[in-house]
Design a protein around this motif. Structure first.
Motif, PDB file in Angstrom:
ATOM      1  N   VAL A 120     -73.748  65.272 -53.466  1.00  0.00           N
ATOM      2  CA  VAL A 120     -72.921  66.179 -54.276  1.00  0.00           C
ATOM      3  C   VAL A 120     -73.335  67.630 -54.043  1.00  0.00           C
ATOM      4  N   GLN A 121     -74.645  67.890 -53.977  1.00  0.00           N
ATOM      5  CA  GLN A 121     -75.126  69.264 -53.719  1.00  0.00           C
ATOM      6  C   GLN A 121     -74.558  69.787 -52.394  1.00  0.00           C
ATOM      7  N   LYS A 122     -74.544  68.924 -51.388  1.00  0.00           N
ATOM      8  CA  LYS A 122     -74.016  69.343 -50.083  1.00  0.00           C
ATOM      9  C   LYS A 122     -72.502  69.508 -50.146  1.00  0.00           C
ATOM     10  N   GLN A 123     -71.843  68.613 -50.854  1.00  0.00           N
ATOM     11  CA  GLN A 123     -70.390  68.685 -50.997  1.00  0.00           C
ATOM     12  C   GLN A 123     -69.955  70.009 -51.614  1.00  0.00           C
ATOM     13  N   LEU A 124     -70.744  70.497 -52.579  1.00  0.00           N
ATOM     14  CA  LEU A 124     -70.398  71.739 -53.274  1.00  0.00           C
ATOM     15  C   LEU A 124     -70.981  72.981 -52.605  1.00  0.00           C
ATOM     16  N   GLY A 125     -71.699  72.780 -51.498  1.00  0.00           N
ATOM     17  CA  GLY A 125     -72.215  73.916 -50.731  1.00  0.00           C
ATOM     18  C   GLY A 125     -73.540  74.465 -51.204  1.00  0.00           C
ATOM     19  N   TYR A 126     -74.245  73.726 -52.065  1.00  0.00           N
ATOM     20  CA  TYR A 126     -75.552  74.190 -52.525  1.00  0.00           C
ATOM     21  C   TYR A 126     -76.651  73.921 -51.503  1.00  0.00           C
ATOM     22  N   PHE A 147     -68.411  53.644 -51.054  1.00  0.00           N
ATOM     23  CA  PHE A 147     -68.138  55.030 -50.649  1.00  0.00           C
ATOM     24  C   PHE A 147     -66.778  55.109 -49.951  1.00  0.00           C
ATOM     25  N   ASP A 148     -66.489  54.145 -49.069  1.00  0.00           N
ATOM     26  CA  ASP A 148     -65.188  54.124 -48.381  1.00  0.00           C
ATOM     27  C   ASP A 148     -64.048  53.976 -49.383  1.00  0.00           C
ATOM     28  N   GLU A 149     -64.270  53.160 -50.411  1.00  0.00           N
ATOM     29  CA  GLU A 149     -63.249  52.974 -51.451  1.00  0.00           C
ATOM     30  C   GLU A 149     -63.001  54.285 -52.202  1.00  0.00           C
ATOM     31  N   ILE A 150     -64.068  55.014 -52.496  1.00  0.00           N
ATOM     32  CA  ILE A 150     -63.938  56.329 -53.146  1.00  0.00           C
ATOM     33  C   ILE A 150     -63.038  57.237 -52.317  1.00  0.00           C
ATOM     34  N   LEU A 151     -63.259  57.250 -50.998  1.00  0.00           N
ATOM     35  CA  LEU A 151     -62.481  58.115 -50.118  1.00  0.00           C
ATOM     36  C   LEU A 151     -61.043  57.627 -49.979  1.00  0.00           C
ATOM     37  N   GLU A 152     -60.891  56.327 -49.798  1.00  0.00           N
ATOM     38  CA  GLU A 152     -59.546  55.781 -49.607  1.00  0.00           C
ATOM     39  C   GLU A 152     -58.661  55.995 -50.833  1.00  0.00           C
ATOM     40  N   GLN A 153     -59.250  55.921 -52.009  1.00  0.00           N
ATOM     41  CA  GLN A 153     -58.463  56.115 -53.231  1.00  0.00           C
ATOM     42  C   GLN A 153     -58.434  57.580 -53.688  1.00  0.00           C
ATOM     43  N   LYS A 154     -58.946  58.464 -52.848  1.00  0.00           N
ATOM     44  CA  LYS A 154     -58.863  59.912 -53.041  1.00  0.00           C
ATOM     45  C   LYS A 154     -59.672  60.438 -54.218  1.00  0.00           C
ATOM     46  N   PHE A 155     -60.778  59.736 -54.549  1.00  0.00           N
ATOM     47  CA  PHE A 155     -61.696  60.280 -55.547  1.00  0.00           C
ATOM     48  C   PHE A 155     -62.627  61.318 -54.910  1.00  0.00           C
ATOM     49  N   ALA A 156     -62.614  61.404 -53.596  1.00  0.00           N
ATOM     50  CA  ALA A 156     -63.325  62.450 -52.845  1.00  0.00           C
ATOM     51  C   ALA A 156     -62.467  62.801 -51.640  1.00  0.00           C
ATOM     52  N   TYR A 157     -62.655  63.989 -51.123  1.00  0.00           N
ATOM     53  CA  TYR A 157     -61.864  64.417 -49.977  1.00  0.00           C
ATOM     54  C   TYR A 157     -62.355  63.721 -48.703  1.00  0.00           C
ATOM     55  N   LYS A 158     -61.453  63.581 -47.718  1.00  0.00           N
ATOM     56  CA  LYS A 158     -61.741  62.754 -46.545  1.00  0.00           C
ATOM     57  C   LYS A 158     -62.955  63.217 -45.757  1.00  0.00           C
ATOM     58  N   ARG A 159     -63.148  64.526 -45.640  1.00  0.00           N
ATOM     59  CA  ARG A 159     -64.296  65.021 -44.864  1.00  0.00           C
ATOM     60  C   ARG A 159     -65.634  64.693 -45.509  1.00  0.00           C
ATOM     61  N   ALA A 160     -65.615  64.200 -46.743  1.00  0.00           N
ATOM     62  CA  ALA A 160     -66.864  63.853 -47.424  1.00  0.00           C
ATOM     63  C   ALA A 160     -67.643  62.784 -46.661  1.00  0.00           C
ATOM     64  N   ARG A 161     -66.974  62.012 -45.833  1.00  0.00           N
ATOM     65  CA  ARG A 161     -67.647  61.008 -45.010  1.00  0.00           C
ATOM     66  C   ARG A 161     -68.661  61.672 -44.060  1.00  0.00           C
ATOM     67  N   GLU A 162     -68.446  62.945 -43.760  1.00  0.00           N
ATOM     68  CA  GLU A 162     -69.334  63.666 -42.847  1.00  0.00           C
ATOM     69  C   GLU A 162     -70.556  64.246 -43.560  1.00  0.00           C
ATOM     70  N   GLU A 186     -68.804  72.049 -47.260  1.00  0.00           N
ATOM     71  CA  GLU A 186     -68.500  72.120 -48.686  1.00  0.00           C
ATOM     72  C   GLU A 186     -66.993  72.037 -48.920  1.00  0.00           C
ATOM     73  N   ILE A 187     -66.641  71.517 -50.068  1.00  0.00           N
ATOM     74  CA  ILE A 187     -65.250  71.298 -50.420  1.00  0.00           C
ATOM     75  C   ILE A 187     -64.521  72.632 -50.568  1.00  0.00           C
ATOM     76  N   THR A 188     -63.288  72.680 -50.096  1.00  0.00           N
ATOM     77  CA  THR A 188     -62.461  73.879 -50.262  1.00  0.00           C
ATOM     78  C   THR A 188     -61.567  73.703 -51.484  1.00  0.00           C
ATOM     79  N   LYS A 189     -60.999  74.806 -51.913  1.00  0.00           N
ATOM     80  CA  LYS A 189     -60.108  74.756 -53.075  1.00  0.00           C
ATOM     81  C   LYS A 189     -58.924  73.831 -52.806  1.00  0.00           C
ATOM     82  N   ASP A 190     -58.371  73.918 -51.587  1.00  0.00           N
ATOM     83  CA  ASP A 190     -57.227  73.057 -51.242  1.00  0.00           C
ATOM     84  C   ASP A 190     -57.606  71.587 -51.292  1.00  0.00           C
ATOM     85  N   GLU A 191     -58.811  71.253 -50.784  1.00  0.00           N
ATOM     86  CA  GLU A 191     -59.246  69.854 -50.798  1.00  0.00           C
ATOM     87  C   GLU A 191     -59.520  69.381 -52.219  1.00  0.00           C
ATOM     88  N   LEU A 192     -60.015  70.291 -53.053  1.00  0.00           N
ATOM     89  CA  LEU A 192     -60.323  69.917 -54.428  1.00  0.00           C
ATOM     90  C   LEU A 192     -59.056  69.518 -55.200  1.00  0.00           C
TER      91      LEU A 192
END
Length: 195
Positions: A120-126, A147-162, A186-192
């Motif tokens: 999460v820290q990395k996702q938010l750019g900390y 984790f794949d289920e989280i991404l597939e159901q859009k609870f996180a943005y797709k690039r989060a796999r990276e 880190e997540i962008t506003k559009d991805e959020l």
């Protein structure tokens, strides 16, 4: 440049031998490649299997333990540096501050919490640290499916796999650290707001 690697791992002494052997391999390879280890400070379990090997191979080990666990558990007298914190939150913050990368070995709820927080820290750019999940013996297979289920159901943005890298062996984990290049994940506003 990566110098200090934080290793999250179980402090249990009653696991299958395969987990201790791979933790020892990781410790050996970290030290041989010039990495120091930041960890929970225990002389038990996978924590110590890895840290003890780092120490015996000439690397530096830095232990960080909260007061309550220090009263209950066996801390290692072999640490080159040892810090006691008031609680778990301060412990995680200190581990984060003192490390340049993270490897999660198999572990319980504490390891899962530590790993999740770093993602999460990395996702938010900390942070932009390398985060490695060492999937010894397929231990993390079901978590990775989740984790794949989280991404597939859009609870996180797709690039989060990276945000994290899954390694099958200690060698693969260390090779990844050696070649790691920081990138802006880190997540962008559009991805959020539009996944």
């Amino acid at each position: 440049m990566i110098k200090n690697v934080c290793v999250f791992a179980s402090s249990c002494n009653f696991l299958d031998e395969i987990y201790y052997k791979e933790a020892e391999k990781l410790g050996n390879m970290l030290a041989e490649n010039g990495f120091n280890m930041v960890y929970g400070g225990s002389s038990l379990g996978l924590m110590w299997a890895c840290a003890g090997e780092v120490k015996s191979c000439g690397g530096k080990i830095i232990g960080i333990m909260p007061e309550k666990l220090k009263e209950m558990a066996e801390n290692s007298d072999s640490c080159d540096e040892f810090y006691v914190t008031k609680g778990m939150r301060e412990r995680k913050a200190r581990m984060d501050e003192m490390s340049d990368a993270v490897i999660a070995l198999p572990g319980g709820f504490g390891t899962l919490e530590e790993l999740s927080e770093m993602i999460v820290q990395k996702q938010l750019g900390y942070n932009k640290k390398a985060i490695v999940i060492l999937n010894t013996n397929g231990f993390y297979n079901k978590l990775l499916e989740f984790f794949d289920e989280i991404l597939e159901q859009k609870f996180a943005y797709k690039r989060a796999r990276e945000l994290y890298y899954v390694a099958k062996s200690a060698k693969e984990a260390v090779e990844y650290l050696k070649s790691y290049k920081e990138s802006n994940l880190e997540i962008t506003k559009d991805e959020l707001y539009s996944r």
